[in-house]
Design a protein around this motif. Structure first.
Motif, short mmCIF file in Angstrom:
data_model
loop_
_atom_site.label_atom_id
_atom_site.label_comp_id
_atom_site.label_asym_id
_atom_site.label_seq_id
_atom_site.Cartn_x
_atom_site.Cartn_y
_atom_site.Cartn_z
N GLN A 151 0.76 -1.25 -0.07
CA GLN A 151 0.00 -0.01 0.04
C GLN A 151 0.89 1.46 0.16
N ASP A 152 0.54 2.06 -0.87
CA ASP A 152 1.13 3.77 -0.90
C ASP A 152 0.05 4.57 -0.46
N LYS A 153 -0.02 5.11 0.56
CA LYS A 153 -0.94 6.23 0.81
C LYS A 153 -2.34 5.59 0.76
N ALA A 154 -2.42 4.45 1.30
CA ALA A 154 -3.78 3.79 1.38
C ALA A 154 -4.27 3.16 0.01
N VAL A 155 -3.55 3.24 -0.98
CA VAL A 155 -3.80 2.72 -2.50
C VAL A 155 -3.00 1.59 -2.56
#
Length: 168
Positions: A151-155
């Motif tokens: 996950q990168d910033k909840a994405v």
């Protein structure tokens, strides 16, 4: 840490549709999701995920291995689930005919889905990323890809790299 090995198949017909299983809403694993055909490897299949894939296909669909053309490993996806489990998914692609007789699955309903519209269904991020990469790469490559999900910033993000041998 526990390792969970799974093998799944994207069985593609002549209309570029893939056979998916719509899981029952009360399923223990991915309830309500549309998933590729497959499941967990049994202990005696750990060194041969393709055999596990054939077994799962027959159990869930009734399709015999002789009715599948060119079942080949295309992806190996690694995913950390919490701090206690690593999931390793062996992803195979093969071709079948749409008109073949399918058995009813105890786990849900079998559906043919046009791969270009897979995101309009309730699918996992992993399934979505595999389908997107496959549709973009299919004309160019017979490579096997390794994917890692994070996950990168909840994405959710999938990193892909080609599985290659290295020689000195």
């Amino acid at each position: 840490m526990e390792l969970r090995h799974m093998a799944v198949a994207f069985l593609i017909n002549e209309k570029n549709e893939a056979l998916f299983l719509q899981k029952k809403k009360d399923a223990a694993f991915l309830p309500g999701y549309l998933v590729p055909i497959g499941g967990h490897l049994e202990q005696n299949e750990m060194s041969d995920p393709k055999q596990a894939c054939y077994r799962e296909i027959e159990e869930e669909t009734g399709i015999d291995r002789d009715d599948i053309k060119d079942l080949s490993l295309k992806y190996i996806v690694h995913r950390l689930k919490g701090l206690e489990e690593i999931r390793i998914q062996y992803v195979f692609f093969g071709t079948v005919h749409k008109g073949m007789t399918l058995k009813q699955s105890d786990e849900g309903t079998l559906n043919w889905v046009d791969l270009t519209y897979v995101d309009t269904y309730f699918v996992s991020e992993t399934t979505s990323e595999i389908v997107h990469h496959y549709l973009a790469d299919r004309p160019r490559s017979n490579d096997i890809y390794i994917g890692t999900m994070y996950q990168d910033k909840a994405v959710p993000v999938m990193n892909w790299s080609v599985l290659q041998d290295w020689e000195k």
